[in-house]
Structures are given as structure tokens and as C-alpha cells.
Design a protein around this motif. Structure first.
Motif, mmCIF file in Angstrom:
data_model
loop_
_atom_site.group_PDB
_atom_site.id
_atom_site.type_symbol
_atom_site.label_atom_id
_atom_site.label_comp_id
_atom_site.label_asym_id
_atom_site.label_seq_id
_atom_site.Cartn_x
_atom_site.Cartn_y
_atom_site.Cartn_z
ATOM 1 N N GLN A 257 52.966 51.267 -5.074
ATOM 2 C CA GLN A 257 52.494 50.489 -3.662
ATOM 3 C C GLN A 257 54.338 51.053 -2.920
ATOM 4 O O GLN A 257 55.418 50.799 -3.356
ATOM 5 C CB GLN A 257 52.703 48.815 -3.662
ATOM 6 N N GLY A 258 54.263 51.834 -1.536
ATOM 7 C CA GLY A 258 55.548 51.300 -1.206
ATOM 8 C C GLY A 258 55.884 53.395 -1.665
ATOM 9 O O GLY A 258 56.790 53.692 -0.619
ATOM 10 N N HIS A 259 55.360 53.975 -2.228
ATOM 11 C CA HIS A 259 55.644 55.177 -3.078
ATOM 12 C C HIS A 259 54.718 56.518 -2.494
ATOM 13 O O HIS A 259 54.855 57.397 -2.490
ATOM 14 C CB HIS A 259 56.237 55.860 -4.399
ATOM 15 N N GLU A 260 53.372 55.837 -2.603
ATOM 16 C CA GLU A 260 52.655 57.060 -2.812
ATOM 17 C C GLU A 260 51.532 56.791 -1.237
ATOM 18 O O GLU A 260 50.567 56.187 -1.651
ATOM 19 C CB GLU A 260 51.597 56.453 -3.820
ATOM 20 N N PRO A 261 52.324 57.326 -0.280
ATOM 21 C CA PRO A 261 51.485 57.302 1.411
ATOM 22 C C PRO A 261 49.530 57.616 0.918
ATOM 23 O O PRO A 261 49.827 58.363 0.107
ATOM 24 C CB PRO A 261 52.369 58.677 1.576
ATOM 25 N N SER A 262 49.212 57.265 1.717
ATOM 26 C CA SER A 262 47.867 57.435 1.302
ATOM 27 C C SER A 262 46.591 57.083 3.011
ATOM 28 O O SER A 262 47.213 56.441 3.602
ATOM 29 C CB SER A 262 46.657 55.808 0.688
ATOM 30 N N ILE A 263 45.157 57.360 2.410
ATOM 31 C CA ILE A 263 44.666 56.771 4.376
ATOM 32 C C ILE A 263 43.313 56.149 4.152
ATOM 33 O O ILE A 263 43.676 56.436 2.410
ATOM 34 C CB ILE A 263 44.330 58.154 4.585
ATOM 35 N N THR A 264 43.368 55.531 4.570
ATOM 36 C CA THR A 264 41.682 54.214 4.073
ATOM 37 C C THR A 264 40.688 55.526 5.304
ATOM 38 O O THR A 264 41.411 55.320 6.576
ATOM 39 C CB THR A 264 42.333 52.841 4.354
ATOM 40 N N ILE A 265 39.758 55.186 4.585
ATOM 41 C CA ILE A 265 38.318 56.157 5.425
ATOM 42 C C ILE A 265 37.843 54.848 5.779
ATOM 43 O O ILE A 265 37.288 53.958 5.218
ATOM 44 C CB ILE A 265 38.215 57.568 4.399
ATOM 45 N N TYR A 266 36.915 55.002 6.879
ATOM 46 C CA TYR A 266 36.131 54.889 8.167
ATOM 47 C C TYR A 266 35.262 55.678 8.699
ATOM 48 O O TYR A 266 35.694 55.758 10.307
ATOM 49 C CB TYR A 266 37.231 53.697 9.128
ATOM 50 N N LEU A 267 33.942 55.397 8.812
ATOM 51 C CA LEU A 267 33.055 56.376 8.702
ATOM 52 C C LEU A 267 32.462 56.267 9.391
ATOM 53 O O LEU A 267 32.018 54.980 8.565
ATOM 54 C CB LEU A 267 32.903 57.526 8.021
ATOM 55 N N PRO A 268 31.887 56.704 10.779
ATOM 56 C CA PRO A 268 30.676 55.477 11.683
ATOM 57 C C PRO A 268 29.050 56.492 10.953
ATOM 58 O O PRO A 268 29.366 57.191 10.298
ATOM 59 C CB PRO A 268 30.333 56.061 13.038
ATOM 60 N N GLU A 269 28.476 55.389 11.265
ATOM 61 C CA GLU A 269 27.035 55.693 10.742
ATOM 62 C C GLU A 269 26.913 56.549 11.657
ATOM 63 O O GLU A 269 27.172 57.284 12.487
ATOM 64 C CB GLU A 269 25.994 54.609 11.464
ATOM 65 N N ALA A 270 25.586 57.627 11.081
ATOM 66 C CA ALA A 270 25.398 58.838 11.152
ATOM 67 C C ALA A 270 24.972 59.209 12.382
ATOM 68 O O ALA A 270 25.189 60.188 13.161
ATOM 69 C CB ALA A 270 23.805 59.487 10.647
ATOM 70 N N ALA A 271 24.209 57.608 12.872
ATOM 71 C CA ALA A 271 23.339 58.141 14.619
ATOM 72 C C ALA A 271 24.632 57.590 15.457
ATOM 73 O O ALA A 271 24.089 58.304 16.994
ATOM 74 C CB ALA A 271 22.449 56.751 14.727
ATOM 75 N N LYS A 272 25.573 57.151 15.135
ATOM 76 C CA LYS A 272 26.755 57.285 16.118
ATOM 77 C C LYS A 272 27.780 57.686 16.370
ATOM 78 O O LYS A 272 28.124 57.771 17.170
ATOM 79 C CB LYS A 272 27.249 55.739 15.873
ATOM 80 N N ALA A 273 27.889 58.762 15.256
ATOM 81 C CA ALA A 273 29.188 59.528 15.518
ATOM 82 C C ALA A 273 29.234 60.332 16.407
ATOM 83 O O ALA A 273 28.018 61.340 16.256
ATOM 84 C CB ALA A 273 28.511 60.186 13.765
ATOM 85 N N THR A 274 30.549 60.618 16.452
ATOM 86 C CA THR A 274 30.718 62.079 17.334
ATOM 87 C C THR A 274 31.572 62.843 17.401
ATOM 88 O O THR A 274 31.878 64.407 18.140
ATOM 89 C CB THR A 274 31.639 60.630 18.896
#
Length: 186
Positions: free
Chosen positions: A50-67
Motif C-alpha cells: 500500500q502506498g508504493h504500488e500505483p494502480s487503476i481500478t477498472i469500471y466498464l459499462p454494460e455493452a449495451a450502454k458502452a460508448t
């Protein structure tokens, strides 16, 4: 203050929705998945965990709504912490309801790290999203960055101090540009 926040979010929605059309990604079950920005260890890291390992948390929309549009989200926290819930996770959840993929950055900050590490982490996040665009069903020319408070400063810095990709880099992520296609500093 709350009214200003909601006005800013409404303005963001108008800007983003104006930019979005088209590409529908396949159904992914990745929402809430965390991915390290440098799996082999972040440059300049003085430790692990924690604090030393930068990361991203992924949020993907439903396929029917995805732009096909994605936003890298930089929570605020005065460069001394991260307001990860209300300026990160909640924003990611809101964006996917609008059909926009979100990638919430947990960037390095004080007291362990100062400049240039938060900027390096934000640039790497943009590169990571752009490099993975095809796999996530995103358009590589529709990757923006948004941030609140210190994250807003980081957003503007990433938009101004970005780097092009290095085609000769061994790491395929370093081969793509860190320049966001749009930015929303709040």
C-alpha cells in the motif's frame, strides 16, 4: 459547495456525452478489478504494498450502454491522501451508468512520495488505458482524464506535461502516448 460540485458534474456529463458515440465493447466482468500500473514495480518505488504500488481500478459499462470513451479518474486528497470513495469509486460507478469506462487511479503521494511520482502514475494510467483500448472495447482517441482538487491539478498537469510514446520501448505500454484527448480538472 455541494451545488458547485453538482454543477461541475453536470458540465462534465454534457462534455463527455457530446464526445461519445459508437463502439460497443464485449461484456467484461472487470468492474472493481484492480490492476497495478507497473506489475514489476513502479520506478522510484522505495517499498512494496500500500502506498508504493500505483494502480487503476477498472469500471466498464454494460455493452449495451458502452460508448467507447474512457476517463482516467484522479481522486483528490491534497497530495497527502486519496479521497478514493467519493472522488473515485462513486465517480467510476456514475460514469459507467452513462456508458463511459472509468479507470480510478491510486497514485503515489506524500508522505512517501512527492513530485514527480503522482504525475508519472497519472501518465502511466493514461498510457495503460490507451494500450489496452482494444481489449476493453475503447476508442484510443477518446481517452480523457478527470480529477478533483489535487487530482484536478494532476489532471491539468497530465494534459500539459504529457509525453509521446517511445516506439523503441521494450514495454508496449511505454510505446503509446500519455496525452489525454480531453481533460476535466474539477
Amino acid at each position: 459547495m455541494r451545488q458547485i460540485f453538482h454543477t461541475a458534474l453536470a458540465a462534465l456529463a454534457c462534455c463527455v456525452l457530446a464526445l461519445t458515440t459508437g463502439a460497443v465493447p464485449p461484456d467484461f466482468q472487470l468492474t472493481g478489478t484492480k490492476q497495478l500500473l507497473w506489475p514489476e514495480g513502479a520506478p522510484g518505488a522505495t517499498g512494496t504494498g500500500q502506498g508504493h504500488e500505483p494502480s487503476i481500478t477498472i469500471y466498464l459499462p454494460e455493452a449495451a450502454k458502452a460508448t467507447g470513451t474512457a476517463i482516467v479518474v484522479c481522486p483528490g486528497g491534497g497530495y497527502g491522501g486519496l479521497a478514493i470513495d467519493h472522488e473515485g469509486e462513486q465517480i467510476g460507478q456514475w460514469l459507467i451508468k452513462e456508458g463511459i469506462a472509468a479507470f480510478v487511479v491510486q497514485y503515489r503521494h506524500a508522505p512517501l512520495y512527492g513530485h514527480p511520482y503522482p504525475l508519472m502514475d497519472a501518465q502511466r494510467a493514461v498510457r495503460t488505458v490507451r494500450a489496452g483500448a482494444a481489449a476493453w472495447g475503447l476508442k484510443p482517441d477518446r481517452i480523457g482524464i478527470l480529477g478533483f482538487s489535487a487530482g484536478g491539478h494532476l489532471t491539468a498537469s497530465t494534459g500539459i506535461l504529457n509525453e509521446g510514446g517511445d516506439p523503441a520501448a521494450k514495454d508496449p505500454i511505454d510505446q503509446v502516448s500519455a496525452r489525454p484527448d480531453f481533460m476535466v480538472p474539477i
